[in-house]
Design a protein around this motif. Structure first.
Motif, short mmCIF file in Angstrom:
data_model
loop_
_atom_site.label_atom_id
_atom_site.label_comp_id
_atom_site.label_asym_id
_atom_site.label_seq_id
_atom_site.Cartn_x
_atom_site.Cartn_y
_atom_site.Cartn_z
N MET A 240 64.53 43.99 22.10
CA MET A 240 64.39 43.08 20.96
C MET A 240 63.23 42.10 21.14
O MET A 240 62.88 41.38 20.21
CB MET A 240 65.68 42.28 20.74
N TRP A 244 68.65 35.54 23.04
CA TRP A 244 69.25 34.56 22.14
C TRP A 244 70.60 34.12 22.72
O TRP A 244 71.30 34.91 23.37
CB TRP A 244 69.37 35.11 20.73
N GLY A 250 78.62 39.99 19.68
CA GLY A 250 78.99 41.02 18.70
C GLY A 250 79.54 42.29 19.33
O GLY A 250 79.95 43.20 18.62
N GLU B 207 80.00 41.79 13.44
CA GLU B 207 79.34 42.10 14.71
C GLU B 207 77.84 41.84 14.60
O GLU B 207 77.23 41.23 15.47
CB GLU B 207 79.59 43.57 15.12
N VAL B 208 77.25 42.35 13.51
CA VAL B 208 75.80 42.17 13.31
C VAL B 208 75.50 40.68 13.09
O VAL B 208 74.47 40.17 13.54
CB VAL B 208 75.32 43.02 12.11
N LYS B 210 76.91 38.20 14.50
CA LYS B 210 76.87 37.51 15.79
C LYS B 210 75.76 38.02 16.69
O LYS B 210 75.23 37.30 17.52
CB LYS B 210 78.21 37.68 16.50
N ASP B 211 75.46 39.32 16.62
CA ASP B 211 74.47 39.90 17.53
C ASP B 211 73.50 40.75 16.74
O ASP B 211 73.81 41.88 16.38
CB ASP B 211 75.19 40.73 18.60
N SER B 212 72.32 40.19 16.50
CA SER B 212 71.37 40.85 15.60
C SER B 212 70.87 42.19 16.14
O SER B 212 70.38 43.01 15.36
CB SER B 212 70.19 39.92 15.32
N SER B 213 70.99 42.43 17.45
CA SER B 213 70.49 43.70 18.00
C SER B 213 71.22 44.90 17.39
O SER B 213 70.73 46.02 17.44
CB SER B 213 70.65 43.72 19.52
N LEU B 214 72.42 44.66 16.82
CA LEU B 214 73.19 45.77 16.26
C LEU B 214 72.76 46.14 14.84
O LEU B 214 73.35 47.01 14.21
CB LEU B 214 74.69 45.39 16.27
N GLN B 242 64.53 39.61 13.46
CA GLN B 242 64.47 40.92 14.11
C GLN B 242 63.99 42.03 13.17
O GLN B 242 64.04 43.21 13.55
CB GLN B 242 65.84 41.28 14.68
#
Lengths: 324, 333
Positions: A240, A244, A250, B207-208, B210-214, B242
């Motif tokens: 990424m 963060w 998540g 989920e997304v 909380k965690d943008s990588s998903l 992102q």
């Protein structure tokens, strides 16, 4: 019991077959619903880049659950390892030091969890909820709530090793995840350590009488979980291009869903790394399948729920029929 | 000789005063927030980009005015905000800063009780119009911007700059499910539909969120099925930041799709510089924190009535990102 070895083999791997069938059915449904997306390589390329983020901790969690424990701390372990990695990388620019620092941090957190559970005797679910809060709080204190920009890392050799694209299409993190799955699968099924984990999870008293160093086995499972979380944290940061403060939060549902959809018993004593990996793939493709079919995002959790209930019911039915 | 002794005594006295009472202490004693305690709900969870910037603004005001602030976190949960408010009232501070998301009906009676106890309350981020009408003379103000206005402004600006035509496809990724916050996504959709666009709305899952990588497979899945998408509006700060990674993973080159979003962070600044994100609307959350503390201190100390300050309207693109990017790293923009 079975005259034909093939049928015996199928029966032996019935759990794995069931979960694989579920994945195949889902893929067929998604292909029929949106052929443009699911018959194109690019969607699988994106799956290969994101599923390892939670598949790697899920593999570690399989070991913890097999030995009869639970690790609720892992989202914070991922974030703390990612923070150590990012901080060292921005401060020193030294890739090796950053990776070693992150791996040591993750393993140390896992080892501490193990010590609290084994030496003090706090139930793992409670101990790790406590440590999750502690480590997340410490992260916030250390970073003052600010993200760390790692945009330069995407041009470094480190990116090619951990998050690059083999032949331009296959993500490095997927290869890492496959390598870890093979190694842990071997450990669980073909090594004395796997027997020790299963015996410990199945019945601690019996395992002790059999000479299994139960305490050591439980601590090592937590330590390995921490180690795998660190790998996941490093890969996520590199992919990424940033770290963060809420990293890993998540993944909680995704990791547990992967483990239990994969057929690992919540009571310990048995588990499947293959099942966990297929479970992670199932969970990882659901949302893309829903969106490309033109459905609303409100469907995602509904489908997660259906998959978890169907797979868990399937395992219970199979276990009952096996006992008859 | 005697004059010399008197002079020496004065010099010694002066030096003693300077040493014993540092200039800073003298300056501090005149600060208008000295001795005041404020309880401050930072809205989200600790470490969330938006809440962190709000908190940094409040801390800057605290340092400037000399008051003390106790921060609370609600994880954007209206019930937790109400529980936090009750805790704060029980501590009888001088002032309380709230995110107005639970709305007038839930907050109104509690805020009445707080004012009855002599506690000055003010709202940020989400307006509480009825409470504002009732308690504005007592010091209840509103610092922030209207979500509907912000959503409309960004969408209109994005449509103007991108040059999209009727019938073009636009993807909107938002949080309709959140009572007040969801108004922004609704406003975006409304403007787009009225402009004749084909809108594909997708809700951001927990989920997304909380965690943008998903978020990568979501964008890859959507692009795979909708190659004709011309614009993406992302109603989420972390996901906006992102978008470069998401589009890269989906095989989209910078600028091929016009991307607009909200809130600034170091990663968003990079995405703007790389050309993946074209336009960002900023609520300037630092000022939410700063002005709300000033509001409480001024009302408590001098009896000023409530202020209504609109912090919205900040648009960031490749033309002004060079100036703003270093501030994003410090958590100011």
């Amino acid at each position: 019991m079975y005259k034909r070895p093939f049928i015996a083999l199928m029966y032996h791997y019935k759990m794995q077959l069931a979960i694989s069938m579920l994945l195949c059915i889902m893929l067929v449904v998604f292909i029929l619903a949106s052929p443009d997306t699911f018959l194109s390589w690019s969607i699988y390329e994106s799956f290969l880049s994101t599923i390892p983020f939670f598949a790697i901790p899920a593999i570690g969690m399989t070991l913890v659950v097999v030995c009869g424990e639970m690790d609720m701390c892992f989202p914070s372990t991922i974030a703390m390892s990612g923070f150590v990695f990012s901080w060292l990388w921005t401060a020193t620019g030294n890739s090796a030091l950053s990776i070693i620092g992150a791996l040591v941090a993750g393993t140390a957190i896992g080892w501490t969890n193990g010590l609290i559970v084994v030496k003090i005797g706090v139930p793992s679910i409670i101990a790790t909820i406590g440590t999750q809060f502690f480590w997340r709080g410490l992260i916030m204190i250390l970073c003052s709530g600010l993200a760390i920009d790692l945009s330069g890392i995407q041009d470094s050799p480190l990116h090619h090793v951990f998050a690059g694209r083999l032949a331009g299409h296959i993500s490095s993190q997927a290869l890492w995840a496959i390598g870890i799955a093979v190694m842990v699968g071997f450990l669980l099924n073909r090594h004395v350590y796997g027997d020790a984990l299963r015996f410990t999870g199945d019945n601690t008293e019996t395992a002790l009488k059999m000479g299994v160093p139960v305490g050591l086995v439980r601590i090592s499972a937590f330590s390995l979980m921490g180690f795998f979380c660190a790998i996941s944290g490093i890969i996520a940061c590199i992919e990424m291009g940033s770290w963060w403060p809420t990293q890993g939060e998540g993944y909680l549902l995704l990791v547990f869903a992967s483990v239990f959809i994969g057929g690992t018993s919540v009571f310990g004593g048995e588990g499947s790394v293959y099942g966990t990996c297929v479970g992670a793939i199932i969970i990882g493709i659901v949302e893309a399948g829903i969106i490309s079919a033109g459905l609303s995002g409100f469907w995602t959790r509904t489908v997660y729920g259906i998959i978890i209930v169907v797979s868990a019911s399937l395992y219970v039915v199979m276990a009952k029929s096996g006992r008859r | 000789m005697r004059k010399f002794h008197v002079l020496a005594l004065r010099v010694i006295l002066f030096i003693s005063i300077v040493l014993l009472f540092p200039v800073g202490a003298i300056a501090q004693s005149t600060r208008s927030g000295q001795g005041m305690t404020i309880w401050f709900d930072a809205g989200g969870a600790p470490g969330e980009p938006f809440s962190t910037i709000v908190q940094k603004g409040a801390e800057a005001a605290m340092n400037d005015l000399g008051c003390k602030i106790n921060f609370m976190y609600s994880d954007w949960n209206p019930e937790t905000m109400l529980v936090n408010f009750k805790k704060a009232v029980a501590a009888t501070p001088d002032g309380i800063v709230v995110f107005g998301q639970p709305g007038d009906a839930a907050y109104g009676p509690l805020i009445d009780q707080a004012f009855a106890k002599g506690i000055v309350v003010t709202s940020i981020d989400t307006a509480l119009p009825q409470t504002l009408g009732k308690h504005k003379p007592d010091g209840f103000g509103f610092i922030g911007t209207d979500y509907t206005t912000q959503g409309r402004a960004l969408t209109q600006e994005a449509l103007k700059r991108s040059g999209l035509k009727k019938g073009d496809r636009v993807f909107v990724w938002g949080l309709k499910r959140l009572p007040e916050r969801g108004k922004r996504a609704l406003a975006i959709i409304d403007v787009l539909e009225k402009a004749g666009m084909v809108v594909d709305y997708f809700e951001i899952n927990q989920e997304v969120d909380k965690d943008s990588s998903l978020g990568i497979p979501v964008i890859a899945g959507y692009i795979g099925s909708n190659r004709d998408c011309r614009m993406m509006i992302v109603d989420h700060g972390a996901l906006t930041s992102q978008m470069g990674n998401f589009l890269k993973a989906a095989g989209i080159s910078p600028g091929a799709i016009y991307v607009a979003g909200f809130s600034l962070s170091p990663a968003t600044a990079t995405a703007i510089q790389n050309g993946y994100v074209s336009l960002v609307s900023e609520m300037q959350p630092y000022m939410l924190g700063y002005f709300s503390v000033v509001q409480i201190v001024m009302s408590k100390r001098y009896g000023f009535s409530g202020f209504e300050i609109d912090t919205g309207g900040g648009m960031i693109d490749k033309n002004n990102i060079i100036m703003v990017a270093p501030l994003a790293k410090q958590g100011i923009r």
